[in-house]
Enzyme design. Structure first.
Site, short mmCIF file in Angstrom:
data_model
loop_
_atom_site.label_atom_id
_atom_site.label_comp_id
_atom_site.label_asym_id
_atom_site.label_seq_id
_atom_site.Cartn_x
_atom_site.Cartn_y
_atom_site.Cartn_z
N ILE A 153 0.83 -1.20 0.00
CA ILE A 153 0.00 0.00 0.00
C ILE A 153 0.87 1.25 0.00
O ILE A 153 0.56 2.24 -0.67
CB ILE A 153 -0.95 -0.01 1.21
CG1 ILE A 153 -1.99 -1.13 1.07
CG2 ILE A 153 -1.65 1.34 1.36
CD1 ILE A 153 -2.87 -1.31 2.29
N ASP B 51 13.84 4.18 10.39
CA ASP B 51 13.41 3.23 11.41
C ASP B 51 12.42 3.96 12.29
O ASP B 51 12.80 4.78 13.13
CB ASP B 51 14.62 2.75 12.22
CG ASP B 51 14.23 1.71 13.27
OD1 ASP B 51 13.02 1.50 13.49
OD2 ASP B 51 15.13 1.12 13.89
N ASN C 16 2.21 5.10 7.48
CA ASN C 16 1.76 3.85 6.90
C ASN C 16 2.47 2.63 7.47
O ASN C 16 1.95 1.51 7.37
CB ASN C 16 1.99 3.90 5.38
CG ASN C 16 1.79 2.56 4.70
OD1 ASN C 16 0.68 2.05 4.66
ND2 ASN C 16 2.87 1.99 4.19
N TYR D 69 -2.81 -6.18 16.88
CA TYR D 69 -2.99 -5.38 15.67
C TYR D 69 -4.33 -4.66 15.70
O TYR D 69 -4.42 -3.45 15.44
CB TYR D 69 -2.90 -6.30 14.45
CG TYR D 69 -3.07 -5.62 13.12
CD1 TYR D 69 -2.04 -4.87 12.57
CD2 TYR D 69 -4.26 -5.73 12.41
CE1 TYR D 69 -2.18 -4.26 11.33
CE2 TYR D 69 -4.41 -5.12 11.17
CZ TYR D 69 -3.37 -4.38 10.64
OH TYR D 69 -3.52 -3.77 9.41
N LYS E 84 -4.78 -0.59 16.02
CA LYS E 84 -5.41 0.12 14.91
C LYS E 84 -6.64 0.89 15.39
O LYS E 84 -6.97 1.95 14.85
CB LYS E 84 -5.77 -0.85 13.79
CG LYS E 84 -4.57 -1.39 13.02
CD LYS E 84 -3.70 -0.28 12.45
CE LYS E 84 -2.64 -0.80 11.50
NZ LYS E 84 -1.74 0.28 11.00
#
Length: 245
Positions: free
Chosen positions: A17, A59, A86, A147, A151
């Site tokens: 992406i 990083d 991202n 995750y 998110k």
């Protein structure tokens, strides 16, 4: 979309992406910065895109690396108009290691990069920050609890950022992609390693297929363009109806 000569920084921009967003911003005439740990891939992409692209090793776990990236971009391109957070650690296991990875890369990296870029946007009179979340942030996940939780935090932080930064004419939005497939990506690998899971996800999408990175990139261009000048604090789901299935 009136992004000609704007400076757009995409973290994790060398593949998937991120790469699609880099290409999309470049296609709009923006100066694009491919900021990634995968230096060889980042440099190859920048060379392919030509003079308006630069690659920078980044990083996102290290504030010093973030600050050095921003300093290099400002020195070469004069400022930062767009920041796309991202990079993701894709922490899936419900253990200390994956929780730490998710918090450090998906959440705190968003905080670090934003803090480093905001003074330059403010100096320019405004800008746009785009955070990449996931539809996982909207629901429980037995497969990837860290995750999903992180998110969800990105979605909330996007709203808080938008509220804090509106007086500085900096808009902040997020995209929550559904399952996106591309060569070498998670779902490309799961097609062969976990075909039952892949097919279950495929069957859950009303549109009948997984998404493409370019479909997320098109929305990313819109949200950071003047066409979205009255849009801030929003998370736009890009999933082909997956959340509806």
């Amino acid at each position: 979309m009136k992004l000609k000569d704007k400076v757009a920084v995409v973290t994790g921009g060398a593949q998937g992406i991120g790469e699609a967003m880099v290409r999309a911003y470049a296609g709009e005439g923006a100066h694009v910065v491919v900021a990634d740990m995968a230096v060889a891939k980042a440099e190859a992409l920048a060379r392919e895109l030509g003079g308006k692209a630069m690659a920078v090793r980044l990083d996102v776990r290290d504030q010093g690396s973030v600050d050095a990236m921003v300093k290099a971009v400002v020195a070469r391109l004069g400022g930062i108009d767009i920041l796309v957070n991202n990079a993701s650690g894709f922490g899936t296991a419900d253990d200390e290691a994956d929780w730490a990875k998710s918090l450090d890369i998906d959440l705190m990296a968003t905080v670090r990069a934003s803090h480093a870029a905001i003074p330059h946007m403010e100096k320019a009179g405004g800008g746009a920050i785009l955070n990449i979340s996931s539809i996982s942030g909207y629901r429980a996940s037995a497969r990837s609890a860290p995750y999903a939780a992180v998110k969800a935090a990105v979605i909330n932080y996007t709203m808080s950022q938008a509220l804090m930064l509106a007086p500085k004419r900096i808009r902040v939005n997020a995209i929550a992609p559904g399952s996106i497939e591309f060569p070498g990506g998670i779902w490309d690998r799961r097609k062969t390693s976990q075909p039952q899971l892949y097919n279950a996800i495929l069957d859950s999408i009303p549109s009948g297929r997984l998404g493409h990175p370019e479909e997320v990139a098109n929305v990313a261009v819109f949200l950071c363009s003047p066409a979205a000048s009255w849009v801030t604090g929003q998370t736009l789901i890009v999933d082909g109806g997956q959340m509806l299935g």
